[in-house]
Scaffold this motif. Structure first.
Motif, mmCIF file in Angstrom:
data_model
loop_
_atom_site.group_PDB
_atom_site.id
_atom_site.type_symbol
_atom_site.label_atom_id
_atom_site.label_comp_id
_atom_site.label_asym_id
_atom_site.label_seq_id
_atom_site.Cartn_x
_atom_site.Cartn_y
_atom_site.Cartn_z
ATOM 1 N N PRO A 206 -38.439 61.089 54.124
ATOM 2 C CA PRO A 206 -37.976 59.594 54.884
ATOM 3 C C PRO A 206 -38.804 58.319 54.350
ATOM 4 N N ASN A 207 -39.864 58.465 53.714
ATOM 5 C CA ASN A 207 -40.516 57.252 52.916
ATOM 6 C C ASN A 207 -40.935 57.889 51.646
ATOM 7 N N VAL A 208 -40.162 57.395 50.631
ATOM 8 C CA VAL A 208 -40.255 58.021 49.315
ATOM 9 C C VAL A 208 -41.411 57.392 48.652
ATOM 10 N N PRO A 209 -42.122 58.229 47.832
ATOM 11 C CA PRO A 209 -43.510 57.761 47.458
ATOM 12 C C PRO A 209 -43.276 56.789 46.068
ATOM 13 N N ASP A 210 -44.067 55.787 45.981
ATOM 14 C CA ASP A 210 -44.187 54.901 44.985
ATOM 15 C C ASP A 210 -44.619 55.627 43.548
ATOM 16 N N ALA A 211 -44.407 54.768 42.502
ATOM 17 C CA ALA A 211 -45.179 55.472 41.282
ATOM 18 C C ALA A 211 -46.595 55.536 41.410
ATOM 19 N N ALA A 212 -47.206 54.644 41.980
ATOM 20 C CA ALA A 212 -48.548 55.056 42.098
ATOM 21 C C ALA A 212 -49.174 56.469 42.770
ATOM 22 N N ALA A 213 -48.291 56.629 43.710
ATOM 23 C CA ALA A 213 -48.654 57.928 44.567
ATOM 24 C C ALA A 213 -48.161 59.152 43.425
ATOM 25 N N ARG A 214 -46.894 59.018 42.826
ATOM 26 C CA ARG A 214 -46.478 60.044 42.175
ATOM 27 C C ARG A 214 -47.537 60.034 40.957
ATOM 28 N N ALA A 215 -48.244 59.275 40.375
ATOM 29 C CA ALA A 215 -48.999 59.479 39.244
ATOM 30 C C ALA A 215 -50.402 60.278 39.558
ATOM 31 N N VAL A 216 -50.624 60.496 40.641
ATOM 32 C CA VAL A 216 -51.634 61.562 40.784
ATOM 33 C C VAL A 216 -51.038 62.851 41.537
ATOM 34 N N MET A 217 -49.989 63.037 41.416
ATOM 35 C CA MET A 217 -49.476 64.458 41.873
ATOM 36 C C MET A 217 -49.403 65.435 40.944
ATOM 37 N N LEU A 218 -49.037 66.483 41.204
ATOM 38 C CA LEU A 218 -48.683 67.642 40.152
ATOM 39 C C LEU A 218 -47.431 67.296 39.321
ATOM 40 N N THR A 219 -47.423 67.775 38.165
ATOM 41 C CA THR A 219 -46.230 67.558 37.453
ATOM 42 C C THR A 219 -45.228 68.771 37.425
ATOM 43 N N PRO A 220 -44.208 68.711 37.228
ATOM 44 C CA PRO A 220 -43.287 70.236 36.885
ATOM 45 C C PRO A 220 -43.941 71.037 35.764
ATOM 46 N N GLU A 221 -44.580 70.476 35.004
ATOM 47 C CA GLU A 221 -45.232 71.282 33.821
ATOM 48 C C GLU A 221 -46.491 71.859 34.197
ATOM 49 N N ASP A 222 -46.992 71.169 35.194
ATOM 50 C CA ASP A 222 -48.222 71.893 35.780
ATOM 51 C C ASP A 222 -47.851 73.302 36.490
ATOM 52 N N VAL A 223 -46.702 72.983 37.266
ATOM 53 C CA VAL A 223 -46.016 74.325 37.900
ATOM 54 C C VAL A 223 -45.677 75.222 37.054
ATOM 55 N N GLY A 224 -45.046 74.922 36.066
ATOM 56 C CA GLY A 224 -44.316 75.802 34.869
ATOM 57 C C GLY A 224 -45.500 76.691 34.307
#
Length: 250
Positions: A206-224
């Motif tokens: 509903p509220n799409v995270p901004d670039a700053a929020a995404r920067a501290v998330m896991l990456t697809p490569e982490d999960v891969g």
């Protein structure tokens, strides 16, 4: 020229991994990691262009990748896809089930039953359908299954929504019953529960995270990489559940 590799080395090179949701995000990252480890990839999903792009990248680095478009919510299509995999490759040694769906309308006061059914069909029913279809082949190979669930499938996250939370939580028993009942065939499964991952899936919030929020998330490569660890674990090792979280929580 004779092949001087050991039988074990040849068997590793013949392993076939079928990935649903393989055209983007965690599924694509898992496919790339697995290809580097010698797995032969079959990539499924609804978006053929994205599957082709991932397959092209894998082939460019010396890997083997086959594209097999699929709507995993269609039982007949799943059966036909399973038959195609076996016709082309003769075996299935692993599954990575990473296709997922959510809706911005996810609360009791704004959800629709149409959206709810679509989310449950994608996140739960389709997973069971693909495992059920592939299970005879997995029994023959002593195969490994990675079910990409969610942090919401491990710990209650009300913001994830009614349908999403219910469908992902239900994957825990799916994996546990599979492990309990199929261990005698060497089949082993993992309930993989990642926290926030910076992928296109965030666009469904509903509220799409901004670039700053995404920067501290896991990456697809982490999960891969985590999925690759599970896939390449010795046959006598089962990783029942694996939870990955970003250190910074919002």
């Amino acid at each position: 020229m004779t092949d001087e590799r050991t039988a074990e080395e040849q068997a590793v090179d013949e392993r076939v991994l079928w990935v649903t949701g393989g055209g983007s995000g965690m599924g694509a990252a898992a496919a790339q990691v697995a290809a580097r480890s010698g797995w032969r990839l079959v990539l499924s999903g609804r978006r053929t262009d994205r599957l082709d792009a991932v397959a092209t990248g894998i082939r460019a680095t010396g890997g083997t990748a086959d594209v097999l478009p699929l709507d995993a919510t269609d039982p007949e299509a799943v059966t036909a896809a399973r038959d195609t995999v076996l016709e082309r490759h003769g075996r299935i040694d692993g599954l990575v089930l990473s296709a997922g769906l959510n809706s911005p309308r996810r609360r009791w006061d704004d959800q629709s039953m149409t959206d709810l059914r679509a989310v449950i069909d994608t996140n739960l029913t389709a997973v069971v359908q693909v495992v059920d279809a592939a299970l005879p082949a997995l029994r023959r190979s002593g195969g490994v299954v990675v079910v990409v669930s969610s942090y919401a499938g491990w710990s209650s996250q009300p913001g994830a929504g009614v349908a999403y939370s219910a469908s992902k939580t239900a994957l825990g028993p799916v994996v546990r019953t599979l492990n309990q009942q199929e261990a005698r065939h060497g089949v082993r499964a993992t309930h993989l529960c990642p926290g926030d991952v910076a992928t296109d899936f965030l666009e469904q919030r509903p509220n799409v995270p901004d670039a700053a929020a995404r920067a501290v998330m896991l990456t697809p490569e982490d999960v891969g990489r985590a999925i690759g660890f599970v896939l390449d674990a010795p046959a006598h090792v089962r990783i029942d559940e694996l939870v990955l979280s970003p250190v910074s929580q919002h």
